[in-house]
Design a protein around this motif. Sequence first.
Motif, PDB file in Angstrom:
ATOM      1  N   GLY A 376      50.179  35.814  29.794  1.00 36.69           N
ATOM      2  CA  GLY A 376      50.179  37.104  30.482  1.00 36.69           C
ATOM      3  C   GLY A 376      49.516  37.013  31.841  1.00 36.69           C
ATOM      4  O   GLY A 376      48.308  36.768  31.941  1.00 36.69           O
ATOM      5  N   GLY A 377      50.294  37.220  32.899  1.00 42.60           N
ATOM      6  CA  GLY A 377      49.780  37.037  34.257  1.00 42.60           C
ATOM      7  C   GLY A 377      48.621  37.945  34.594  1.00 42.60           C
ATOM      8  O   GLY A 377      47.634  37.504  35.203  1.00 42.60           O
ATOM      9  N   VAL A 378      48.697  39.232  34.211  1.00 41.35           N
ATOM     10  CA  VAL A 378      47.619  40.152  34.581  1.00 41.35           C
ATOM     11  C   VAL A 378      46.334  39.848  33.811  1.00 41.35           C
ATOM     12  O   VAL A 378      45.236  40.153  34.289  1.00 41.35           O
ATOM     13  CB  VAL A 378      48.033  41.628  34.363  1.00 41.35           C
ATOM     14  CG1 VAL A 378      49.180  42.005  35.272  1.00 41.35           C
ATOM     15  CG2 VAL A 378      48.373  41.909  32.914  1.00 41.35           C
ATOM     16  N   LEU A 379      46.467  39.241  32.638  1.00 41.23           N
ATOM     17  CA  LEU A 379      45.258  38.843  31.899  1.00 41.23           C
ATOM     18  C   LEU A 379      44.478  37.784  32.673  1.00 41.23           C
ATOM     19  O   LEU A 379      43.248  37.838  32.749  1.00 41.23           O
ATOM     20  CB  LEU A 379      45.623  38.314  30.508  1.00 41.23           C
ATOM     21  CG  LEU A 379      46.118  39.334  29.483  1.00 41.23           C
ATOM     22  CD1 LEU A 379      46.363  38.640  28.144  1.00 41.23           C
ATOM     23  CD2 LEU A 379      45.116  40.462  29.303  1.00 41.23           C
ATOM     24  N   PHE A 380      45.197  36.832  33.242  1.00 45.34           N
ATOM     25  CA  PHE A 380      44.525  35.789  34.015  1.00 45.34           C
ATOM     26  C   PHE A 380      43.892  36.357  35.279  1.00 45.34           C
ATOM     27  O   PHE A 380      42.792  35.965  35.666  1.00 45.34           O
ATOM     28  CB  PHE A 380      45.508  34.674  34.363  1.00 45.34           C
ATOM     29  CG  PHE A 380      45.926  33.840  33.187  1.00 45.34           C
ATOM     30  CD1 PHE A 380      45.059  32.912  32.633  1.00 45.34           C
ATOM     31  CD2 PHE A 380      47.174  33.991  32.618  1.00 45.34           C
ATOM     32  CE1 PHE A 380      45.429  32.144  31.533  1.00 45.34           C
ATOM     33  CE2 PHE A 380      47.569  33.230  31.524  1.00 45.34           C
ATOM     34  CZ  PHE A 380      46.694  32.303  30.981  1.00 45.34           C
ATOM     35  N   VAL A 381      44.597  37.312  35.919  1.00 40.92           N
ATOM     36  CA  VAL A 381      44.044  37.947  37.117  1.00 40.92           C
ATOM     37  C   VAL A 381      42.766  38.697  36.786  1.00 40.92           C
ATOM     38  O   VAL A 381      41.730  38.528  37.440  1.00 40.92           O
ATOM     39  CB  VAL A 381      45.077  38.898  37.756  1.00 40.92           C
ATOM     40  CG1 VAL A 381      44.429  39.719  38.870  1.00 40.92           C
ATOM     41  CG2 VAL A 381      46.256  38.107  38.314  1.00 40.92           C
ATOM     42  N   MET A 382      42.807  39.525  35.745  1.00 37.60           N
ATOM     43  CA  MET A 382      41.640  40.327  35.388  1.00 37.60           C
ATOM     44  C   MET A 382      40.514  39.459  34.836  1.00 37.60           C
ATOM     45  O   MET A 382      39.333  39.756  35.046  1.00 37.60           O
ATOM     46  CB  MET A 382      42.023  41.402  34.367  1.00 37.60           C
ATOM     47  CG  MET A 382      42.975  42.460  34.898  1.00 37.60           C
ATOM     48  SD  MET A 382      42.522  43.142  36.516  1.00 37.60           S
ATOM     49  CE  MET A 382      40.849  43.708  36.203  1.00 37.60           C
ATOM     50  N   SER A 383      40.862  38.403  34.138  1.00 36.31           N
ATOM     51  CA  SER A 383      39.838  37.481  33.647  1.00 36.31           C
ATOM     52  C   SER A 383      39.077  36.854  34.806  1.00 36.31           C
ATOM     53  O   SER A 383      37.849  36.712  34.767  1.00 36.31           O
ATOM     54  CB  SER A 383      40.485  36.390  32.787  1.00 36.31           C
ATOM     55  OG  SER A 383      39.542  35.423  32.392  1.00 36.31           O
TER      56      SER A 383
END
Length: 429
Positions: A376-383
Amino acid sequence: MSAVLFIVFVVGLAIGVPIALAMGGAGLLALAIDGNLSLLSVPQRFFDGINSFPLMAVPFFILAADLMTASGITTALLRFAGAMVGHVRGGMGHVNVVTSVMFAGISGSALADAAGPGAIETRMMAKSGYDKAYSAALSAATSVIGPIIPPSIVMVIYALTDSRVTVAGLFLAGVVPGLLMGLALMAMNHYLSVKRGYGTVGTAPGWGVRLRALWRATPVLLMPAIIIAGILTGLFTPTEASAVAVFYALFIGLFVTRTLNARLICRVLLQSGLVTSAALIIVSMASLFAWLLTLLQIPQAIGAAIGGMTTDPVAIMLIVMVFVLLCGLFIDTLPAVIILVPVLAPLSEQFGIHPLHFAMAIVLNLTIGLATPPVGGVLFVMSSVARLRLEELTRAILPLLAALLVVLLAVVLIPSLSTFVPGLFGYAR
Protein backbone atom coordinates in the motif's frame (compact mmCIF):
# COMPACT_ATOMS: atom_id res chain seq x y z
CA MET A 1 5.11 -18.09 -22.91
CA SER A 2 2.39 -17.62 -20.31
CA ALA A 3 4.30 -19.62 -17.70
CA VAL A 4 7.45 -17.52 -18.18
CA LEU A 5 5.42 -14.29 -18.12
CA PHE A 6 3.72 -15.03 -14.80
CA ILE A 7 6.67 -16.71 -13.08
CA VAL A 8 9.07 -13.87 -13.84
CA PHE A 9 6.47 -11.27 -12.83
CA VAL A 10 5.62 -12.97 -9.50
CA VAL A 11 9.25 -13.65 -8.65
CA GLY A 12 10.14 -10.05 -9.46
CA LEU A 13 7.46 -8.76 -7.09
CA ALA A 14 8.51 -11.23 -4.40
CA ILE A 15 12.13 -10.10 -4.39
CA GLY A 16 11.23 -6.41 -4.38
CA VAL A 17 11.77 -5.46 -8.02
CA PRO A 18 9.85 -2.25 -8.85
CA ILE A 19 6.47 -3.04 -10.40
CA ALA A 20 7.32 -1.36 -13.71
CA LEU A 21 10.53 -3.35 -14.16
CA ALA A 22 8.81 -6.57 -13.08
CA MET A 23 6.16 -6.15 -15.80
CA GLY A 24 8.53 -4.96 -18.51
CA GLY A 25 11.16 -7.58 -17.69
CA ALA A 26 8.59 -10.38 -17.62
CA GLY A 27 7.23 -9.33 -21.01
CA LEU A 28 10.65 -8.98 -22.60
CA LEU A 29 11.88 -12.35 -21.29
CA ALA A 30 8.68 -14.12 -22.32
CA LEU A 31 8.99 -12.79 -25.88
CA ALA A 32 12.71 -13.62 -26.03
CA ILE A 33 12.20 -17.23 -24.90
CA ASP A 34 9.15 -17.80 -27.09
CA GLY A 35 10.92 -16.51 -30.22
CA ASN A 36 7.78 -16.33 -32.38
CA LEU A 37 7.41 -12.55 -32.15
CA SER A 38 9.98 -9.87 -32.92
CA LEU A 39 11.49 -8.08 -29.95
CA LEU A 40 10.84 -4.85 -31.85
CA SER A 41 7.30 -5.14 -30.54
CA VAL A 42 8.62 -4.31 -27.05
CA PRO A 43 9.58 -0.65 -27.69
CA GLN A 44 6.53 -0.31 -29.93
CA ARG A 45 4.23 -1.36 -27.09
CA PHE A 46 6.07 0.87 -24.63
CA PHE A 47 5.51 3.84 -26.91
CA ASP A 48 1.92 2.94 -27.80
CA GLY A 49 1.11 2.75 -24.10
CA ILE A 50 1.82 6.43 -23.56
CA ASN A 51 1.13 7.79 -27.07
CA SER A 52 -2.30 9.11 -26.16
CA PHE A 53 -3.77 12.61 -26.07
CA PRO A 54 -6.09 11.87 -23.10
CA LEU A 55 -3.07 10.56 -21.15
CA MET A 56 -1.62 14.09 -21.21
CA ALA A 57 -4.14 14.88 -18.47
CA VAL A 58 -2.01 12.87 -16.02
CA PRO A 59 1.08 15.17 -15.90
CA PHE A 60 -1.10 18.28 -15.90
CA PHE A 61 -3.27 17.10 -12.99
CA ILE A 62 -0.12 16.11 -11.07
CA LEU A 63 1.40 19.55 -11.71
CA ALA A 64 -1.84 21.34 -10.74
CA ALA A 65 -1.99 19.46 -7.43
CA ASP A 66 1.66 20.22 -6.66
CA LEU A 67 1.18 23.91 -7.48
CA MET A 68 -1.90 24.16 -5.26
CA THR A 69 -0.05 22.46 -2.41
CA ALA A 70 2.92 24.80 -2.82
CA SER A 71 0.51 27.74 -2.78
CA GLY A 72 -0.36 26.99 0.83
CA ILE A 73 -4.01 26.18 0.20
CA THR A 74 -3.94 23.38 2.78
CA THR A 75 -4.11 25.96 5.57
CA ALA A 76 -7.30 27.48 4.13
CA LEU A 77 -8.90 24.05 3.78
CA LEU A 78 -7.96 23.08 7.34
CA ARG A 79 -9.38 26.29 8.77
CA PHE A 80 -12.64 25.88 6.88
CA ALA A 81 -12.98 22.23 7.92
CA GLY A 82 -12.15 23.14 11.51
CA ALA A 83 -14.80 25.85 11.54
CA MET A 84 -17.42 23.39 10.30
CA VAL A 85 -16.73 20.19 12.27
CA GLY A 86 -13.82 20.88 14.64
CA HIS A 87 -16.06 21.41 17.68
CA VAL A 88 -17.75 17.98 17.72
CA ARG A 89 -16.47 14.81 19.41
CA GLY A 90 -13.40 13.60 17.55
CA GLY A 91 -13.27 17.00 15.86
CA MET A 92 -9.68 16.89 14.61
CA GLY A 93 -10.36 13.51 13.04
CA HIS A 94 -13.42 14.94 11.30
CA VAL A 95 -11.32 17.89 10.13
CA ASN A 96 -8.89 15.36 8.66
CA VAL A 97 -11.68 13.66 6.69
CA VAL A 98 -13.36 16.86 5.46
CA THR A 99 -10.04 18.37 4.39
CA SER A 100 -9.18 15.24 2.42
CA VAL A 101 -12.58 15.28 0.70
CA MET A 102 -12.01 18.88 -0.38
CA PHE A 103 -8.38 18.28 -1.40
CA ALA A 104 -9.50 15.25 -3.44
CA GLY A 105 -11.18 17.69 -5.80
CA ILE A 106 -7.76 19.17 -6.51
CA SER A 107 -5.18 16.39 -6.45
CA GLY A 108 -6.71 13.28 -8.04
CA SER A 109 -4.01 11.28 -6.26
CA ALA A 110 -3.95 9.47 -2.94
CA LEU A 111 -0.19 9.84 -2.61
CA ALA A 112 -0.41 13.61 -3.11
CA ASP A 113 -3.09 13.80 -0.42
CA ALA A 114 -1.03 11.68 1.99
CA ALA A 115 2.20 13.59 1.46
CA GLY A 116 0.53 17.03 1.56
CA PRO A 117 -2.50 17.55 3.83
CA GLY A 118 -2.09 14.09 5.35
CA ALA A 119 1.27 14.94 6.90
CA ILE A 120 -0.06 18.20 8.38
CA GLU A 121 -3.26 16.56 9.66
CA THR A 122 -1.31 13.78 11.33
CA ARG A 123 0.82 16.25 13.28
CA MET A 124 -2.21 18.33 14.26
CA MET A 125 -4.11 15.29 15.53
CA ALA A 126 -1.11 14.02 17.51
CA LYS A 127 -0.69 17.44 19.16
CA SER A 128 -4.40 17.38 20.08
CA GLY A 129 -4.03 14.16 22.08
CA TYR A 130 -4.85 11.54 19.46
CA ASP A 131 -2.77 8.39 19.34
CA LYS A 132 0.03 8.90 16.82
CA ALA A 133 -0.58 5.62 15.01
CA TYR A 134 -4.31 6.32 14.74
CA SER A 135 -3.63 9.86 13.47
CA ALA A 136 -1.41 8.52 10.68
CA ALA A 137 -3.84 5.69 9.92
CA LEU A 138 -6.77 8.09 9.53
CA SER A 139 -4.68 10.31 7.23
CA ALA A 140 -3.80 7.24 5.15
CA ALA A 141 -7.43 6.13 4.96
CA THR A 142 -8.76 9.57 4.04
CA SER A 143 -6.14 10.00 1.31
CA VAL A 144 -7.77 7.08 -0.54
CA ILE A 145 -10.67 9.44 -1.31
CA GLY A 146 -8.30 11.40 -3.58
CA PRO A 147 -8.65 9.18 -6.69
CA ILE A 148 -12.43 8.81 -6.27
CA ILE A 149 -13.73 12.39 -6.12
CA PRO A 150 -12.95 14.08 -9.47
CA PRO A 151 -10.52 14.80 -10.94
CA SER A 152 -8.85 11.40 -10.80
CA ILE A 153 -5.69 10.16 -12.48
CA VAL A 154 -6.76 6.53 -12.06
CA MET A 155 -10.06 7.22 -13.82
CA VAL A 156 -8.22 8.77 -16.77
CA ILE A 157 -6.17 5.57 -17.12
CA TYR A 158 -9.28 3.41 -16.78
CA ALA A 159 -11.12 5.31 -19.51
CA LEU A 160 -8.12 4.82 -21.81
CA THR A 161 -8.22 1.08 -21.12
CA ASP A 162 -11.98 0.57 -21.51
CA SER A 163 -13.50 2.46 -24.44
CA ARG A 164 -17.07 1.91 -23.17
CA VAL A 165 -16.66 4.58 -20.49
CA THR A 166 -15.56 8.20 -20.73
CA VAL A 167 -13.42 10.29 -18.43
CA ALA A 168 -16.31 12.67 -17.80
CA GLY A 169 -18.68 9.82 -17.01
CA LEU A 170 -16.22 8.29 -14.56
CA PHE A 171 -15.56 11.64 -12.91
CA LEU A 172 -19.30 12.04 -12.26
CA ALA A 173 -19.62 8.42 -11.12
CA GLY A 174 -17.08 9.05 -8.37
CA VAL A 175 -18.98 11.87 -6.65
CA VAL A 176 -21.43 9.82 -4.55
CA PRO A 177 -19.00 6.98 -3.64
CA GLY A 178 -16.36 9.57 -2.66
CA LEU A 179 -18.77 11.38 -0.34
CA LEU A 180 -19.91 8.05 1.12
CA MET A 181 -16.28 7.20 1.90
CA GLY A 182 -15.95 10.48 3.77
CA LEU A 183 -19.16 9.85 5.76
CA ALA A 184 -18.12 6.27 6.58
CA LEU A 185 -14.72 7.40 7.86
CA MET A 186 -16.32 10.18 9.92
CA ALA A 187 -18.73 7.65 11.46
CA MET A 188 -15.87 5.30 12.33
CA ASN A 189 -13.78 8.20 13.66
CA HIS A 190 -16.69 9.26 15.91
CA TYR A 191 -17.08 5.71 17.21
CA LEU A 192 -13.36 5.30 17.93
CA SER A 193 -13.10 8.79 19.44
CA VAL A 194 -15.93 8.06 21.89
CA LYS A 195 -14.50 4.64 22.71
CA ARG A 196 -10.94 5.87 23.23
CA GLY A 197 -11.67 9.34 24.60
CA TYR A 198 -10.18 11.30 21.70
CA GLY A 199 -11.06 14.99 21.54
CA THR A 200 -13.70 16.90 23.42
CA VAL A 201 -16.99 18.53 22.54
CA GLY A 202 -16.39 22.26 22.12
CA THR A 203 -18.41 25.35 21.32
CA ALA A 204 -19.40 25.76 17.70
CA PRO A 205 -17.92 28.89 16.12
CA GLY A 206 -20.30 31.58 14.95
CA TRP A 207 -21.48 31.78 11.38
CA GLY A 208 -19.33 34.85 10.88
CA VAL A 209 -16.21 32.78 11.55
CA ARG A 210 -17.47 30.01 9.29
CA LEU A 211 -18.29 32.36 6.43
CA ARG A 212 -14.86 34.02 6.64
CA ALA A 213 -13.23 30.56 6.55
CA LEU A 214 -15.39 29.64 3.57
CA TRP A 215 -14.43 32.87 1.80
CA ARG A 216 -10.71 32.11 2.21
CA ALA A 217 -11.22 28.55 0.96
CA THR A 218 -13.47 29.51 -1.98
CA PRO A 219 -10.65 29.95 -4.56
CA VAL A 220 -9.55 26.40 -3.80
CA LEU A 221 -13.04 24.91 -3.81
CA LEU A 222 -13.80 26.49 -7.18
CA MET A 223 -11.14 24.44 -8.96
CA PRO A 224 -13.04 21.11 -9.16
CA ALA A 225 -16.22 23.00 -10.02
CA ILE A 226 -14.48 24.72 -12.95
CA ILE A 227 -13.06 21.42 -14.21
CA ILE A 228 -16.37 19.53 -14.08
CA ALA A 229 -18.46 22.42 -15.41
CA GLY A 230 -16.06 22.99 -18.30
CA ILE A 231 -16.11 19.32 -19.29
CA LEU A 232 -19.90 18.96 -19.02
CA THR A 233 -20.61 22.11 -21.01
CA GLY A 234 -18.18 21.08 -23.74
CA LEU A 235 -16.01 24.11 -23.14
CA PHE A 236 -12.96 21.86 -22.98
CA THR A 237 -12.04 18.18 -22.97
CA PRO A 238 -10.78 16.39 -19.84
CA THR A 239 -7.22 16.76 -21.14
CA GLU A 240 -7.70 20.47 -21.75
CA ALA A 241 -9.33 20.71 -18.32
CA SER A 242 -6.11 19.49 -16.74
CA ALA A 243 -4.20 22.32 -18.47
CA VAL A 244 -6.82 24.80 -17.27
CA ALA A 245 -6.29 23.45 -13.76
CA VAL A 246 -2.56 24.22 -14.02
CA PHE A 247 -3.18 27.81 -15.09
CA TYR A 248 -5.78 28.23 -12.36
CA ALA A 249 -3.34 26.87 -9.75
CA LEU A 250 -0.69 29.30 -10.99
CA PHE A 251 -3.16 32.17 -10.73
CA ILE A 252 -4.05 31.21 -7.14
CA GLY A 253 -0.41 30.90 -6.11
CA LEU A 254 0.78 34.08 -7.81
CA PHE A 255 -2.10 36.49 -7.22
CA VAL A 256 -4.32 35.13 -4.40
CA THR A 257 -2.06 33.49 -1.82
CA ARG A 258 1.04 35.14 -3.37
CA THR A 259 3.28 32.32 -2.13
CA LEU A 260 4.64 31.14 -5.48
CA ASN A 261 7.88 32.53 -6.86
CA ALA A 262 10.26 31.53 -9.63
CA ARG A 263 12.41 29.32 -7.40
CA LEU A 264 9.41 27.51 -5.91
CA ILE A 265 7.81 27.01 -9.31
CA CYS A 266 11.04 25.44 -10.62
CA ARG A 267 11.11 23.11 -7.61
CA VAL A 268 7.47 22.13 -8.22
CA LEU A 269 8.14 21.49 -11.91
CA LEU A 270 11.03 19.19 -11.04
CA GLN A 271 8.98 17.30 -8.45
CA SER A 272 6.01 16.94 -10.80
CA GLY A 273 8.30 15.79 -13.60
CA LEU A 274 9.73 13.02 -11.44
CA VAL A 275 6.29 11.82 -10.35
CA THR A 276 4.97 11.97 -13.92
CA SER A 277 7.97 10.05 -15.24
CA ALA A 278 7.41 7.28 -12.72
CA ALA A 279 3.70 7.09 -13.58
CA LEU A 280 4.27 7.00 -17.34
CA ILE A 281 7.00 4.36 -17.05
CA ILE A 282 4.52 2.19 -15.16
CA VAL A 283 1.85 2.80 -17.82
CA SER A 284 4.19 1.95 -20.70
CA MET A 285 5.49 -1.24 -19.07
CA ALA A 286 1.98 -2.30 -18.10
CA SER A 287 0.77 -1.84 -21.67
CA LEU A 288 3.27 -4.47 -22.85
CA PHE A 289 2.16 -6.83 -20.09
CA ALA A 290 -1.55 -6.29 -20.88
CA TRP A 291 -0.91 -6.81 -24.61
CA LEU A 292 0.72 -10.17 -23.90
CA LEU A 293 -2.18 -11.19 -21.67
CA THR A 294 -4.58 -10.44 -24.52
CA LEU A 295 -2.36 -12.27 -27.00
CA LEU A 296 -2.36 -15.33 -24.74
CA GLN A 297 -6.18 -15.10 -24.38
CA ILE A 298 -5.96 -14.84 -20.60
CA PRO A 299 -9.04 -12.56 -20.44
CA GLN A 300 -11.15 -15.15 -22.23
CA ALA A 301 -9.93 -17.92 -19.92
CA ILE A 302 -10.65 -15.94 -16.74
CA GLY A 303 -14.03 -14.81 -18.10
CA ALA A 304 -14.97 -18.39 -18.90
CA ALA A 305 -13.85 -19.55 -15.45
CA ILE A 306 -15.90 -16.90 -13.63
CA GLY A 307 -18.85 -17.35 -15.96
CA GLY A 308 -18.77 -21.07 -15.25
CA MET A 309 -19.37 -20.45 -11.54
CA THR A 310 -22.60 -18.46 -11.91
CA THR A 311 -24.63 -16.34 -14.28
CA ASP A 312 -26.06 -14.00 -11.63
CA PRO A 313 -24.70 -10.45 -12.20
CA VAL A 314 -24.52 -9.70 -8.46
CA ALA A 315 -22.57 -12.89 -7.79
CA ILE A 316 -20.29 -12.10 -10.73
CA MET A 317 -19.61 -8.65 -9.28
CA LEU A 318 -18.83 -10.09 -5.85
CA ILE A 319 -16.46 -12.70 -7.29
CA VAL A 320 -14.69 -10.07 -9.39
CA MET A 321 -14.39 -7.73 -6.40
CA VAL A 322 -12.76 -10.40 -4.25
CA PHE A 323 -10.34 -11.18 -7.07
CA VAL A 324 -9.50 -7.49 -7.60
CA LEU A 325 -9.11 -6.90 -3.86
CA LEU A 326 -6.58 -9.73 -3.65
CA CYS A 327 -4.70 -8.36 -6.66
CA GLY A 328 -4.72 -4.90 -5.10
CA LEU A 329 -2.86 -6.24 -2.09
CA PHE A 330 0.19 -6.88 -4.26
CA ILE A 331 -0.09 -4.67 -7.36
CA ASP A 332 -0.12 -0.86 -7.40
CA THR A 333 -3.22 0.91 -8.71
CA LEU A 334 -2.10 2.16 -12.15
CA PRO A 335 -0.58 -1.11 -13.39
CA ALA A 336 -3.49 -3.04 -11.86
CA VAL A 337 -5.96 -0.99 -13.91
CA ILE A 338 -4.05 -1.54 -17.15
CA ILE A 339 -3.61 -5.27 -16.49
CA LEU A 340 -7.00 -6.17 -14.99
CA VAL A 341 -9.46 -4.03 -16.95
CA PRO A 342 -8.91 -5.75 -20.32
CA VAL A 343 -9.27 -9.05 -18.48
CA LEU A 344 -12.38 -8.24 -16.46
CA ALA A 345 -14.29 -5.51 -18.31
CA PRO A 346 -15.73 -7.93 -20.92
CA LEU A 347 -17.57 -9.64 -18.05
CA SER A 348 -19.71 -6.56 -17.47
CA GLU A 349 -20.88 -6.64 -21.07
CA GLN A 350 -21.39 -10.40 -21.02
CA PHE A 351 -23.59 -10.34 -17.91
CA GLY A 352 -25.41 -7.05 -18.46
CA ILE A 353 -23.60 -5.00 -15.79
CA HIS A 354 -23.53 -1.26 -16.49
CA PRO A 355 -19.96 -0.32 -17.53
CA LEU A 356 -19.88 2.75 -15.24
CA HIS A 357 -21.07 0.69 -12.27
CA PHE A 358 -18.44 -1.95 -13.02
CA ALA A 359 -15.71 0.67 -13.55
CA MET A 360 -16.49 2.54 -10.34
CA ALA A 361 -16.40 -0.67 -8.31
CA ILE A 362 -13.03 -1.62 -9.81
CA VAL A 363 -11.51 1.84 -9.24
CA LEU A 364 -12.80 2.03 -5.66
CA ASN A 365 -11.55 -1.47 -4.95
CA LEU A 366 -8.05 -0.77 -6.25
CA THR A 367 -7.73 2.57 -4.49
CA ILE A 368 -8.55 0.90 -1.17
CA GLY A 369 -5.56 -1.31 -1.97
CA LEU A 370 -3.37 1.79 -1.64
CA ALA A 371 -4.00 1.66 2.11
CA THR A 372 -3.53 -2.09 2.55
CA PRO A 373 -0.31 -4.00 3.22
CA PRO A 374 2.04 -5.28 1.94
CA VAL A 375 2.47 -2.76 -0.93
CA GLY A 376 0.00 0.00 0.00
CA GLY A 377 1.65 3.19 -1.23
CA VAL A 378 0.00 5.58 1.23
CA LEU A 379 0.99 3.34 4.14
CA PHE A 380 4.65 3.76 3.23
CA VAL A 381 4.20 7.53 2.84
CA MET A 382 2.48 7.92 6.21
CA SER A 383 4.91 5.54 7.89
CA SER A 384 7.77 7.75 6.72
CA VAL A 385 6.01 11.01 7.57
CA ALA A 386 4.90 9.94 11.04
CA ARG A 387 8.07 7.90 11.73
CA LEU A 388 6.07 4.82 12.61
CA ARG A 389 6.75 1.17 11.96
CA LEU A 390 4.53 -0.24 9.21
CA GLU A 391 3.20 -2.86 11.63
CA GLU A 392 1.88 -0.19 14.00
CA LEU A 393 0.22 1.70 11.17
CA THR A 394 -1.32 -1.47 9.75
CA ARG A 395 -2.93 -2.40 13.08
CA ALA A 396 -4.32 1.12 13.51
CA ILE A 397 -5.86 1.30 10.05
CA LEU A 398 -7.83 -1.98 10.20
CA PRO A 399 -11.13 -0.53 11.52
CA LEU A 400 -10.90 2.30 8.99
CA LEU A 401 -10.38 -0.20 6.17
CA ALA A 402 -13.49 -2.01 7.41
CA ALA A 403 -15.49 1.22 6.95
CA LEU A 404 -14.14 1.63 3.41
CA LEU A 405 -15.00 -1.97 2.55
CA VAL A 406 -18.59 -1.36 3.67
CA VAL A 407 -18.76 1.49 1.15
CA LEU A 408 -17.28 -0.79 -1.53
CA LEU A 409 -19.95 -3.41 -0.79
CA ALA A 410 -22.67 -0.75 -1.03
CA VAL A 411 -21.31 0.43 -4.40
CA VAL A 412 -21.23 -3.16 -5.67
CA LEU A 413 -24.78 -3.98 -4.54
CA ILE A 414 -26.44 -0.63 -5.41
CA PRO A 415 -25.60 0.37 -9.02
CA SER A 416 -27.37 3.73 -8.74
CA LEU A 417 -24.69 4.98 -6.36
CA SER A 418 -22.38 5.02 -9.38
CA THR A 419 -24.82 5.72 -12.19
CA PHE A 420 -27.27 8.28 -10.74
CA VAL A 421 -25.13 11.43 -11.11
CA PRO A 422 -23.74 10.48 -14.57
CA GLY A 423 -27.33 9.69 -15.60
CA LEU A 424 -28.39 13.25 -14.81
CA PHE A 425 -25.97 14.46 -17.49
CA GLY A 426 -26.61 11.73 -20.03
CA TYR A 427 -23.52 9.59 -19.33
CA ALA A 428 -25.30 6.49 -17.95
CA ARG A 429 -27.95 5.44 -20.41
